[in-house]
Design a protein around this motif. Structure first.
Motif, PDB file in Angstrom:
ATOM      1  N   SER A 156      -9.598  -5.882  -3.933  1.00  0.00           N
ATOM      2  CA  SER A 156      -8.607  -4.822  -4.158  1.00  0.00           C
ATOM      3  C   SER A 156      -7.176  -5.290  -3.914  1.00  0.00           C
ATOM      4  CB  SER A 156      -8.887  -3.647  -3.244  1.00  0.00           C
ATOM      5  OG  SER A 156     -10.236  -3.309  -3.318  1.00  0.00           O
ATOM      6  N   ARG A 157      -6.969  -6.011  -2.811  1.00  0.00           N
ATOM      7  CA  ARG A 157      -5.616  -6.466  -2.517  1.00  0.00           C
ATOM      8  C   ARG A 157      -5.130  -7.430  -3.582  1.00  0.00           C
ATOM      9  NH1 ARG A 157      -3.274  -6.212   2.491  1.00  0.00           N
ATOM     10  NH2 ARG A 157      -4.094  -4.354   3.452  1.00  0.00           N
ATOM     11  N   VAL A 159      -5.875  -7.285  -6.651  1.00  0.00           N
ATOM     12  CA  VAL A 159      -5.514  -6.532  -7.851  1.00  0.00           C
ATOM     13  C   VAL A 159      -4.081  -6.014  -7.734  1.00  0.00           C
ATOM     14  CG1 VAL A 159      -6.063  -4.552  -9.283  1.00  0.00           C
ATOM     15  CG2 VAL A 159      -7.892  -5.892  -8.295  1.00  0.00           C
ATOM     16  N   VAL A 160      -3.734  -5.480  -6.565  1.00  0.00           N
ATOM     17  CA  VAL A 160      -2.362  -4.973  -6.379  1.00  0.00           C
ATOM     18  C   VAL A 160      -1.368  -6.122  -6.501  1.00  0.00           C
ATOM     19  CG1 VAL A 160      -0.796  -3.800  -4.806  1.00  0.00           C
ATOM     20  CG2 VAL A 160      -3.186  -3.109  -4.923  1.00  0.00           C
TER      21      VAL A 160
ATOM     22  N   ARG B 104      -8.406  -0.276 -11.718  1.00  0.00           N
ATOM     23  CA  ARG B 104      -9.066  -0.772 -10.496  1.00  0.00           C
ATOM     24  C   ARG B 104      -8.296  -0.354  -9.248  1.00  0.00           C
ATOM     25  NH1 ARG B 104     -10.737  -6.838 -10.575  1.00  0.00           N
ATOM     26  NH2 ARG B 104     -11.322  -6.213  -8.467  1.00  0.00           N
ATOM     27  N   ILE B 105      -6.964  -0.348  -9.329  1.00  0.00           N
ATOM     28  CA  ILE B 105      -6.176   0.095  -8.161  1.00  0.00           C
ATOM     29  C   ILE B 105      -6.474   1.560  -7.877  1.00  0.00           C
ATOM     30  CG2 ILE B 105      -3.832   0.540  -7.314  1.00  0.00           C
ATOM     31  CD1 ILE B 105      -2.910  -1.884  -8.875  1.00  0.00           C
ATOM     32  N   ARG B 108      -9.840   2.206  -6.230  1.00  0.00           N
ATOM     33  CA  ARG B 108      -9.948   1.773  -4.840  1.00  0.00           C
ATOM     34  C   ARG B 108      -9.086   2.630  -3.908  1.00  0.00           C
ATOM     35  NH1 ARG B 108     -10.207   1.106  -0.541  1.00  0.00           N
ATOM     36  NH2 ARG B 108     -10.480  -0.667   0.857  1.00  0.00           N
ATOM     37  N   TYR B 109      -7.846   2.916  -4.328  1.00  0.00           N
ATOM     38  CA  TYR B 109      -6.906   3.564  -3.414  1.00  0.00           C
ATOM     39  C   TYR B 109      -6.620   5.018  -3.774  1.00  0.00           C
ATOM     40  CZ  TYR B 109      -6.090  -1.138  -1.677  1.00  0.00           C
ATOM     41  OH  TYR B 109      -6.260  -2.377  -1.146  1.00  0.00           O
ATOM     42  N   GLU B 114       3.637   3.955  -5.702  1.00  0.00           N
ATOM     43  CA  GLU B 114       3.776   2.744  -4.902  1.00  0.00           C
ATOM     44  C   GLU B 114       3.879   3.029  -3.405  1.00  0.00           C
ATOM     45  OE1 GLU B 114       7.121   0.141  -5.725  1.00  0.00           O
ATOM     46  OE2 GLU B 114       5.684  -1.497  -5.847  1.00  0.00           O
ATOM     47  N   LEU B 117       0.565   4.030  -2.124  1.00  0.00           N
ATOM     48  CA  LEU B 117      -0.325   2.874  -2.212  1.00  0.00           C
ATOM     49  C   LEU B 117      -0.098   1.945  -1.022  1.00  0.00           C
ATOM     50  CD1 LEU B 117      -2.357   1.264  -3.951  1.00  0.00           C
ATOM     51  CD2 LEU B 117      -0.416   0.181  -5.037  1.00  0.00           C
ATOM     52  N   LEU B 118       1.177   1.670  -0.717  1.00  0.00           N
ATOM     53  CA  LEU B 118       1.484   0.778   0.399  1.00  0.00           C
ATOM     54  C   LEU B 118       0.968   1.361   1.710  1.00  0.00           C
ATOM     55  CD1 LEU B 118       5.065  -0.478  -0.510  1.00  0.00           C
ATOM     56  CD2 LEU B 118       2.913  -1.748  -0.544  1.00  0.00           C
ATOM     57  N   MET B 121      -2.769   0.950   1.792  1.00  0.00           N
ATOM     58  CA  MET B 121      -3.176  -0.444   1.988  1.00  0.00           C
ATOM     59  C   MET B 121      -3.011  -0.832   3.445  1.00  0.00           C
ATOM     60  SD  MET B 121      -1.692  -2.340  -1.380  1.00  0.00           S
ATOM     61  CE  MET B 121      -2.208  -3.976  -0.917  1.00  0.00           C
ATOM     62  N   LYS B 122      -1.972  -0.285   4.084  1.00  0.00           N
ATOM     63  CA  LYS B 122      -1.733  -0.611   5.488  1.00  0.00           C
ATOM     64  C   LYS B 122      -2.850  -0.032   6.352  1.00  0.00           C
ATOM     65  CE  LYS B 122       2.735  -1.259   6.287  1.00  0.00           C
ATOM     66  NZ  LYS B 122       4.110  -0.735   6.356  1.00  0.00           N
ATOM     67  N   ASP B 124      -6.062   0.474   5.671  1.00  0.00           N
ATOM     68  CA  ASP B 124      -7.340  -0.239   5.715  1.00  0.00           C
ATOM     69  C   ASP B 124      -7.147  -1.756   5.616  1.00  0.00           C
ATOM     70  OD1 ASP B 124      -8.303   0.663   2.319  1.00  0.00           O
ATOM     71  OD2 ASP B 124      -6.809  -0.714   3.087  1.00  0.00           O
ATOM     72  N   ALA B 125      -6.078  -2.240   6.280  1.00  0.00           N
ATOM     73  CA  ALA B 125      -5.897  -3.690   6.326  1.00  0.00           C
ATOM     74  C   ALA B 125      -7.102  -4.306   7.022  1.00  0.00           C
ATOM     75  CB  ALA B 125      -4.617  -4.022   7.077  1.00  0.00           C
ATOM     76  N   PRO B 126      -7.856  -5.170   6.348  1.00  0.00           N
ATOM     77  CA  PRO B 126      -9.081  -5.711   6.925  1.00  0.00           C
ATOM     78  C   PRO B 126      -8.798  -6.660   8.087  1.00  0.00           C
ATOM     79  CG  PRO B 126      -8.647  -6.676   4.762  1.00  0.00           C
ATOM     80  CD  PRO B 126      -7.543  -5.695   5.044  1.00  0.00           C
ATOM     81  N   ALA B 128      -5.350  -8.562   9.166  1.00  0.00           N
ATOM     82  CA  ALA B 128      -3.986  -8.994   8.854  1.00  0.00           C
ATOM     83  C   ALA B 128      -3.537 -10.103   9.799  1.00  0.00           C
ATOM     84  CB  ALA B 128      -3.031  -7.806   8.944  1.00  0.00           C
TER      85      ALA B 128
END
Lengths: 489, 128
Positions: A156-157, A159-160, B104-105, B108-109, B114, B117-118, B121-122, B124-126, B128
């Motif tokens: 996923s990351r 893709v972004v 796909r984005i 998932r999200y 944007e 989205l950011l 993403m923060k 569920d940061a696996p 970092a």
């Protein structure tokens, strides 16, 4: 057959890419073979064409028998021939490396991955051999589109990150195309050699200035020149290992080659190379320092390597900007050397990720005991990045430094030294972790030996060996190839 | 000499389109809008090339076997058209790949904005 070697360099991987999904349906084994053999065949074609160009001078191949400036021509000379060999060989190494990872994917997806890698190879080789500005744009987009597909396969990351890269990459390519449009409006030609002859008449016009600016901006974005590098670290960090290895190794280098070719073999005749070169030199000096400083701050090794690439592109630019043969020799040697070195590093880190499920600096601790061969190659490549003799990195940086001193460009010389010292800091930190730290007590992996499967290890070792060989034989690389690839000054 | 002359109007038009596209790509927070702005950027360059070929009173470069032949100078240059056919293909492919990435984005999200989205993403940061 041998009369058509220049076009075969591009056609072989292109047709293989198209045939790949079909072949994979018939046999997985044959598809793997095709993925490896096609770039190998393209490399052999490039070697053959380079040998002939070295023997009887630059080889101008007219596509479909149409003479330029109407037809498209491919040009094989010492410069394009050697870069084509480089691209083909690294594509081949990455294809071998991708095997074990591809076998974990479902059949059709693995075939698509291989197909995209071949398409990327065809696009990059096309950029290298073409002698036509518009044809270069088409190959630029072919390589970019397939690179987007490959990079986005990392989750996923990825893709972004890829979407960002797609936006920036398209702006870059559109700028380049607009620049080409201005040149076409001024001269009525797209052929590089024909353009070289016609440019002096229009040198100094405002339109010409805009054209040069657009082309340089476009290619500089593709090269990830600081401060246009924003897309690169994320894209390289989250990509699948084989794709990251291939793309990080050659994609920005091929753009650097295109910039070098257009600046010094086309626009030079109108005197534009000097001004653009000076500006790029300062961007390069900034990139060397900024890239290295940002690399220091990274905890993910892949991201560290991506920032280090920003710095390395800076070295190449500084070399291009200094108008003497020593610096340009250094820049070209660095371009070739860094492609091999960075490919080796990314593949090795991909190997660590494969075994340890993590690619942080911490994951490297004690790695040398579990993966002695991978880490040996990693160390050789890391030493080359720092510039320790007898690796290729030492010799290319030495030429660059001599070139800067020769030109009395003290700021550039200082930037080279400072960036190298910073590079030493973060690469020795990695080497120290791998050799002198205890492995973490418990990870998700079984204890003991965890060396990579042979098909992943072999490309890493091969690239590591090439790093040493290029260093040991740097003299003959320079006198036999690079010397003939320099523009007249 | 005025800066904007009538014969140069089409150059200004493509320059304005180009800037609209660039501005949209920078300023729009929604990824689909960024993509649309990208298409405007590409169209600007396509328009630029096509307008290069234009000639007042010119005609299509087709040789007729009967009837009057226009002399070569009256033909509109077909090369920019041919080039732009390729550029349009590139533009369509790029848009296709971009839309596939956007799907796909979104899967998932769950967002294409944007800023959101950011933030997601923060969350569920696996590692970092």
């Amino acid at each position: 057959m041998s009369d058509h070697l220049p076009v075969l360099i591009v056609i072989v991987p292109l047709l293989a890419a198209l045939a790949m999904p079909l072949v994979a349906r018939l046999s997985r084994r044959a598809a793997r073979g095709l993925a490896i053999l096609a770039p190998a065949a393209a490399t052999l074609c490039a070697l053959g064409a380079l040998a002939r160009a070295r023997a009887i001078g630059p080889w101008h191949y007219h596509l479909g028998g149409w003479a330029p400036p109407w037809g498209i021509e491919y040009v094989i000379d010492a410069l394009s021939g050697s870069i084509a060999v480089l691209v083909g060989a690294i594509a081949c190494a990455a294809a071998v490396y991708a095997g074990p990872q591809a076998s974990r994917l479902a059949g059709s997806r693995a075939a698509l991955f291989d197909s995209m890698a071949l398409l990327l190879t065809a696009g990059l080789l096309g950029i290298v051999v073409t002698g036509d500005l518009f044809n270069l744009y088409v190959f630029l987009e072919i390589s970019s589109l397939s690179a987007y597909a490959l990079l986005s396969a990392g989750g996923s990351r990825a893709v972004v990150a890829t979407f960002r890269y797609l936006l920036l990459g398209t702006i870059a390519a559109t700028f380049y195309l607009l620049g080409v449009g201005y040149l076409y409006a001024l001269t009525g030609t797209l052929n590089m050699a024909d353009l070289t002859a016609r440019l002096p008449a229009i040198a100094g016009t405002a339109t010409f200035g805009v054209a040069v600016t657009m082309i340089v901006l476009g290619l500089a974005t593709k090269m990830a020149v600081f401060p246009l590098h924003g897309w690169q670290p994320d894209a390289y960090t989250y990509a699948p290992a084989a794709a990251a290895g291939f793309i990080a190794a050659v994609m920005s280098k091929v753009s650097a080659y295109a910039l070098f070719r257009i600046l010094y073999f086309v626009l030079q005749s109108a005197g534009a190379a000097g001004q653009a070169g000076r500006l790029l030199g300062w961007a390069g000096a900034l990139a060397m320092i900024a890239g290295s400083v940002m690399a220091l701050a990274q905890n993910d090794v892949r991201r560290m390597l991506a920032y280090s690439s920003v710095a390395q592109i800076g070295y190449i630019l500084v070399g291009f900007s200094l108008p003497n043969a020593t610096a340009m020799t250094g820049a070209l040697l660095h371009l070739i050397g860094h492609a091999v070195t960075k490919g080796c590093l990314f593949l090795a880190v991909g190997g660590v990720l494969w075994q340890a499920r993590s690619a942080t600096v911490g994951a490297l601790a004690g790695r040398s005991r579990r993966m002695p061969w991978t880490m040996a190659a990693f160390t050789v490549a890391a030493l080359s990045m720092v510039g320790v003799p007898p690796t290729v990195g030492f010799f290319s940086k030495w030429y660059l430094l001599l070139g800067a001193v020769e030109e009395r460009a003290w700021v550039f010389a200082a930037a080279l030294v400072v960036s190298t010292l910073l590079g030493a800091v973060y690469f020795f930190r990695l080497i120290e972790r791998a050799y002198f730290h205890e492995p973490p007590p418990e990870g998700g992996e079984p204890p003991g030996d965890a060396e990579l499967p042979a098909s992943m290890l072999a490309p890493i070792l091969a690239l590591g060996a090439v790093v040493l060989a290029l260093g040991a034989f740097n003299q003959s690389v320079v006198t036999r190839v690079i010397q003939f690839a320099l523009p007249e000054m | 000499m005025t800066l904007v002359e009538a014969p140069h109007l089409h150059y200004w038009l493509s320059a304005v389109l180009l800037l609209i596209g660039l501005y949209g790509m920078l300023a729009q927070p929604h990824l689909v809008r960024k993509l649309m702005a990208m298409n405007i950027l590409q169209v600007a360059v396509i328009m630029f090339f096509i307008s290069l070929a234009w000639k007042t009173g010119g005609t299509a470069p087709i040789t007729r076997t009967r009837g009057e032949h226009p002399i070569v100078q009256e033909y509109i240059n077909p090369l920019p058209h041919a080039l732009m056919l390729t550029a349009i293909v590139v533009s369509v492919s790029t848009t296709g790949v971009a839309l596939a990435l956007l799907i796909r984005i979104h899967r998932r999200y769950g967002t294409l904005d944007e800023r959101e989205l950011l933030a997601r993403m923060k969350q569920d940061a696996p590692s970092a």
